[in-house]
Design an enzyme around this catalytic site. Sequence first.
Site, PDB file in Angstrom:
ATOM      1  CG  ASP A  35     -22.131 -28.447 -58.062  1.00 10.81           C
ATOM      2  OD1 ASP A  35     -22.373 -28.870 -59.174  1.00 10.81           O
ATOM      3  OD2 ASP A  35     -22.189 -29.170 -56.860  1.00 10.81           O
ATOM      4  CG  ASP A 301     -21.865 -29.976 -52.629  1.00  7.22           C
ATOM      5  OD1 ASP A 301     -21.619 -29.938 -53.956  1.00  7.22           O
ATOM      6  OD2 ASP A 301     -22.464 -30.793 -51.998  1.00  7.22           O
ATOM      7  CG  ASP A 305     -18.542 -30.036 -57.427  1.00  7.85           C
ATOM      8  OD1 ASP A 305     -18.884 -30.113 -58.612  1.00  7.85           O
ATOM      9  OD2 ASP A 305     -19.638 -29.985 -56.531  1.00  7.85           O
TER      10      ASP A 305
END
Length: 419
Positions: A35, A301, A305
């Site tokens: 990410d 995080d 996600d």
Amino acid sequence: TAVMVAAGVAARVGCLVKSAEALETGATVKTVVLDKTGTITEGVPRVSGVALSPALAKLPARCLEVAGAATWEQSPMGRLPRPPVEFLAESSTACAAEAARLERAFWRLVGIAEAGSDHPLAKCLTSTAQAVTGSGTFPAAEQFRYSVGRGVSATTDGVDVRIGSLPFLEETARELRQELSADDGLDQLEAWASDRRAARESVVIVFAVVEGKVRLLGALGMRDSLRPDARRTIRYLQQDLGLEVWMCTGDGRKTAQAIAREVGIPEDRVHAEAMPKHKADKVQQLKAALGDGGAVCVVGDGVNDAPALAVGDVGLAIGAGAHLAMDAADVILIRSELATVATYLQLSKDTVFTIQRNFLWAFIFNVCGLPVAAGFFYPRVVLPPLLAGVAMGLSSALVVSSSLMLKRFEPPEVPALEG
């Protein structure tokens, strides 16, 4: 035994492993999906610029009344430079007092809308709004809605304030079957946003639905610093470990590609403007491409996600991230350092190697020892029961000792970048 020892070692080096399978799967990882916000970057954004629309002055008068007398310098954010403000129409700057009033009104609406969210961007916007308006707190919104991957909506003083991406604005206009007014400065906003994205900044659009009409209020440029170890860790994963590294983010393509160039991820491995479902779909595609030839590791995080973390062969959650992400992940990185990803992958490989070594030793021992203990070589070779028991205990002791050697594991050194 090896897995038990490795789990303890993992905790020592900053990884909380939830299952033995996560340790074993890590040894077969061929692709890593990262990410952007909070993983490659610090996840502590700051506002770098503000653009205000002339439509702001057309809001009901009750929306433009702002209480609070404290100044930016007196706020907790006073040590940071105040975000510069641009007006998308020259007429908006005719009176300095009016311009300041509109800026404060804009930030009041932003603060009310974002106060109900715990996203890192929302926390940053709320803190900035408090500093600009001089308000310690904002009144609770009458209604608050979170649109996954798009933005937030909050109703206050009869106005539906929405903050999110440009597609969120366009989608709202389509839902209401309206054309965005050129008088709101949309063309100027798009040019302003393009310049921001080229400088690897994220752009957040602020608009409102007033009496059934969509009005553009302004936009915010957001800058998030790279993690200090991001570039060297990604280079280590690609060059030293030979892994394929992807970046999957909900940010715009230009911003994502600018970040990717900075950290060394090829542009053809950037998946931008991705909703949570799209991230999970991309991970599924990568898994299908690998087949049985390797595993896909997902690192993230945030709430957005979580689906991808759950879909990946092994999911790693940054410890400072959202609880939902940590629940969906197989491993939690306590130290919130990207280099811990390399540590986890190396520990997984060492653990599997130790397991294979233990199996090999046990196999050789039993292949050699069982025929002797069974008397196949009697009477030339005799193994008394007492010695057979001692030998079996010694075999177990050797396996345990081999596993305990994992305690000597040290995180790999991720070399610093030259220059």
